[in-house]
Design a protein around this motif. Structure first.
Motif, mmCIF file in Angstrom:
data_model
loop_
_atom_site.group_PDB
_atom_site.id
_atom_site.type_symbol
_atom_site.label_atom_id
_atom_site.label_comp_id
_atom_site.label_asym_id
_atom_site.label_seq_id
_atom_site.Cartn_x
_atom_site.Cartn_y
_atom_site.Cartn_z
ATOM 1 N N VAL A 74 60.365 -23.204 15.025
ATOM 2 C CA VAL A 74 59.468 -22.857 16.128
ATOM 3 C C VAL A 74 58.199 -22.246 15.539
ATOM 4 O O VAL A 74 58.271 -21.420 14.621
ATOM 5 C CB VAL A 74 60.119 -21.843 17.101
ATOM 6 C CG1 VAL A 74 59.177 -21.501 18.239
ATOM 7 C CG2 VAL A 74 61.426 -22.391 17.647
ATOM 8 N N VAL A 83 57.330 -18.001 22.956
ATOM 9 C CA VAL A 83 58.330 -18.170 21.903
ATOM 10 C C VAL A 83 59.532 -17.260 22.140
ATOM 11 O O VAL A 83 60.677 -17.646 21.873
ATOM 12 C CB VAL A 83 57.690 -17.906 20.525
ATOM 13 C CG1 VAL A 83 58.756 -17.899 19.428
ATOM 14 C CG2 VAL A 83 56.644 -18.969 20.222
ATOM 15 N N THR A 90 63.147 -18.796 22.408
ATOM 16 C CA THR A 90 64.167 -18.382 21.430
ATOM 17 C C THR A 90 65.456 -17.968 22.133
ATOM 18 O O THR A 90 66.564 -18.358 21.725
ATOM 19 C CB THR A 90 63.632 -17.231 20.563
ATOM 20 O OG1 THR A 90 62.514 -17.691 19.802
ATOM 21 C CG2 THR A 90 64.715 -16.711 19.616
ATOM 22 N N THR A 129 61.503 -18.999 13.056
ATOM 23 C CA THR A 129 60.134 -18.917 13.566
ATOM 24 C C THR A 129 59.129 -18.855 12.426
ATOM 25 O O THR A 129 59.305 -18.100 11.467
ATOM 26 C CB THR A 129 59.975 -17.672 14.458
ATOM 27 O OG1 THR A 129 60.956 -17.709 15.494
ATOM 28 C CG2 THR A 129 58.590 -17.633 15.078
ATOM 29 N N LEU A 188 60.212 -27.138 17.620
ATOM 30 C CA LEU A 188 59.496 -26.714 18.817
ATOM 31 C C LEU A 188 58.117 -26.247 18.359
ATOM 32 O O LEU A 188 57.887 -25.066 18.105
ATOM 33 C CB LEU A 188 60.262 -25.596 19.522
ATOM 34 C CG LEU A 188 59.937 -25.348 21.004
ATOM 35 C CD1 LEU A 188 60.254 -26.574 21.846
ATOM 36 C CD2 LEU A 188 60.706 -24.149 21.524
#
Length: 411
Positions: free
Chosen positions: A193, A203, A207, A219, A243
């Motif tokens: 991500v 985010v 998450t 991340t 993502l």
């Protein structure tokens, strides 16, 4: 009883043999690891029984004759030979860690070889006289550890005994931990991500939802190096999905900001057929350092002082159109069933919202229209929300989860 992990000690034995031999001895003396010494010197090969792989043996990895008549040629050839040697040893399982030590030439050769021969996660440590300044060009997108030698690595002295001894102990610890990790239980499937401070709310919600679905979320801060690291890890097969909510690094690459991830950003997932959701997070901005560092050519543009070290500049309609075209080119070859583009109609970041300092409907529409008109085969979905609205995060997670499930059914 299993054999101890093997650490390769790399350096120029024609000039640094005493220090390299000390590192090798310190690793062996730990009783936990075994060290082998690899010579990458370019002068007359020294004769020492302590050298396990000579520079002559290493050059044989390339085959043929080699022109070492100049320093540049010698360094370039040595780099290729060391990369080939270490890559072969890694593939064969012959080494489980690597450490190099030396000055600028050794650092250049070792850093390149360590980056190219080993994946992220493989223990790699480089003791260098160059490690106290900007080391980005050495480390790149990897997890290489660099340690400043404080003094030149020439002979041995009390300071080097302490510093190189610490380095030897560090690589032993890293290697032992890595070996333990090889026997660890399988982790949950991982999702990459991308995040910026101004896309953090999105985010955070995404998450939570991904973790509830059983995924592990990794991340990446979209600061240039973050995007580079993510692209590399995608190619190394770490993720079942991406993502890519925050693609702001593309704006820095296009306009000349300081947080570019280079020309190959947004390409790995398409190349590797990894399911990806792509959005426009923070494409309303280009990043610079303190206000005093913003190039004069941008005088008169719209700026926001993010903090004392970061100045943000609003992307123009023309730049946004170009960004849409860049993204479309990169997504042209992506599998339609494994790529989904989400457009947040009400803003690309926390400051590109109604009454926000970067709200510019014309610029945002220019970017989105460029994507819509590009003839992409993958779905392009309008979401009537700001990127930081929970509904947008939910749409992104749902699209990615569906694609991952579909991809797994195809296997």
């Amino acid at each position: 009883m299993p054999s101890p992990p093997v650490v390769a000690v790399v350096g120029t034995c024609d000039t640094k043999y005493e220090a390299l031999s000390y590192i090798k001895h310190a690793i062996d003396a730990s009783g936990s690891c075994k060290a082998i010494l690899v010579d990458i010197g370019t002068y007359v090969p020294p004769v020492h029984d302590n050298i396990d792989i000579t520079n002559t043996q290493m050059l044989r990895e390339l085959g043929g004759e080699h022109d070492l008549s100049s320093r540049d040629l010698a360094l370039e050839t040595t780099t290729r030979a060391l990369t080939a040697t270490l890559s072969r040893m890694y593939t064969q399982g012959a080494i489980t860690g690597v450490i190099g030590a030396g000055g600028s030439g050794n650092t250049s050769v070792c850093a390149t070889a360590f980056r190219d021969a080993f994946p992220i996660g493989f223990p790699k440590l480089l003791v260098s006289t160059m490690a106290s300044g900007n080391v980005a060009h050495y480390v790149g997108e990897t997890d290489m550890t660099m340690m400043y030698s404080v003094v030149d690595i020439a002979g041995m002295n009390a300071l080097l005994h302490k510093i190189l001894g610490n380095a030897a102990s560090a690589i032993v610890g890293m290697t032992l931990h890595s070996r333990l990790g090889q026997n660890a239980p399988l982790q949950r499937r991982s999702i990459a991500v991308t995040m910026f401070g101004l896309t953090t709310p999105c985010v955070q919600v995404a998450t939570q939802q991904l973790e509830a679905l059983g995924y592990s979320v990794v991340t990446f801060h979209a600061t240039g190096s973050g995007g580079l690291s993510m692209e590399r890890l995608i190619r190394e097969g770490y993720f079942v999905g991406v993502l890519d909510l925050t693609t702001t690094e593309l704006a820095d690459e296009l306009v000349g900001g300081v947080l570019t991830a280079g020309p190959n950003r947004l390409e790995a997932a398409a190349d590797k057929r990894v399911p990806q959701v792509v959005s426009l997070g923070a494409l309303d901005m280009v990043n610079f350092g303190p206000a005093s560092t913003v190039p004069a050519q941008f005088s008169g543009r719209r700026f926001v002082r993010h903090n004392t070290s970061v100045t943000l500049m609003r992307t123009s309609p023309e730049e946004c159109q170009a960004l849409g075209e860049v993204m479309a080119r990169k997504l042209k070859g992506a599998l339609p069933s494994r790529t989904h583009v989400l457009l947040p109609l009400r803003g690309f970041s926390g400051i590109d919202e109604e009454d926000g300092p970067f709200r510019d409907v014309e610029a945002d529409e220019a970017l989105m229209n460029a994507l819509r008109s590009a003839g992409l085969e993958c779905p392009i979905e309008d979401v009537d929300a700001k990127i930081n609205d929970p509904s947008f995060a939910t749409a992104a997670v749902s699209a990615l989860h569906r694609m991952i499930q579909s991809a797994e059914q195809e296997l």
